[in-house]
Design a protein around this motif. Structure first.
Motif, mmCIF file in Angstrom:
data_model
loop_
_atom_site.group_PDB
_atom_site.id
_atom_site.type_symbol
_atom_site.label_atom_id
_atom_site.label_comp_id
_atom_site.label_asym_id
_atom_site.label_seq_id
_atom_site.Cartn_x
_atom_site.Cartn_y
_atom_site.Cartn_z
ATOM 1 N N LYS A 144 0.961 -1.268 0.096
ATOM 2 C CA LYS A 144 -0.109 0.043 -0.006
ATOM 3 C C LYS A 144 0.932 1.110 -0.034
ATOM 4 O O LYS A 144 0.790 2.257 -0.808
ATOM 5 N N ALA A 145 1.903 1.233 0.698
ATOM 6 C CA ALA A 145 2.713 2.310 0.686
ATOM 7 C C ALA A 145 3.527 2.660 -0.468
ATOM 8 O O ALA A 145 3.587 3.785 -0.801
ATOM 9 N N GLU A 195 0.975 4.084 -3.008
ATOM 10 C CA GLU A 195 0.695 5.511 -2.676
ATOM 11 C C GLU A 195 1.898 6.382 -3.053
ATOM 12 O O GLU A 195 1.821 7.504 -3.706
ATOM 13 N N PHE A 209 -1.017 6.350 -6.398
ATOM 14 C CA PHE A 209 -1.921 5.610 -6.429
ATOM 15 C C PHE A 209 -3.041 5.904 -5.069
ATOM 16 O O PHE A 209 -2.223 5.969 -3.998
ATOM 17 N N ALA A 210 -4.464 6.011 -5.289
ATOM 18 C CA ALA A 210 -4.987 6.231 -3.987
ATOM 19 C C ALA A 210 -5.466 4.635 -3.681
ATOM 20 O O ALA A 210 -5.818 3.963 -4.493
ATOM 21 N N VAL A 211 -5.134 4.345 -2.400
ATOM 22 C CA VAL A 211 -5.123 2.771 -2.053
ATOM 23 C C VAL A 211 -6.260 2.860 -0.886
ATOM 24 O O VAL A 211 -5.797 3.309 0.304
ATOM 25 N N TRP A 212 -7.218 2.144 -0.978
ATOM 26 C CA TRP A 212 -7.960 1.675 0.217
ATOM 27 C C TRP A 212 -8.009 0.391 0.849
ATOM 28 O O TRP A 212 -7.599 -0.687 0.062
#
Length: 85
Positions: free
Chosen positions: A17-18, A21, A25-28
């Motif tokens: 995720k890091a 990002e 990228f936007a990561v949920w």
């Protein structure tokens, strides 16, 4: 991001995720995107519907998880791009 929780998978998923990002990228991720007391399946479903793609961290635990398989089915049903890792 769809992944099975576990000692090995969760830290890897947070690093991924890091990494994404840091590249814009936007990561949920469920650990950060669901408020306490919320219906987690509804929150995950809403996040999937609002996405353009889904990253699936696949291992043997993922394959046996009803929740993970439901997330992939929902993503497919909504025409999302799938990025398996």
């Amino acid at each position: 991001m769809s992944y099975p929780r576990g000692e090995e998978t969760t830290p890897f998923t947070k690093q991924l995720k890091a990494f994404l990002e840091a590249r814009g990228f936007a990561v949920w991720m469920d650990e950060e995107g669901i408020a306490g007391g919320a219906d987690f399946m509804s929150a995950i479903g809403a996040a999937i519907k609002a996405s353009r793609g889904i990253v699936a961290v696949i291992d043997t635990k993922f394959c046996g998880s009803t929740y993970c398989n439901d997330e992939l089915a929902m993503a497919k049903g909504n025409g999302l791009q799938l990025f398996p890792i």
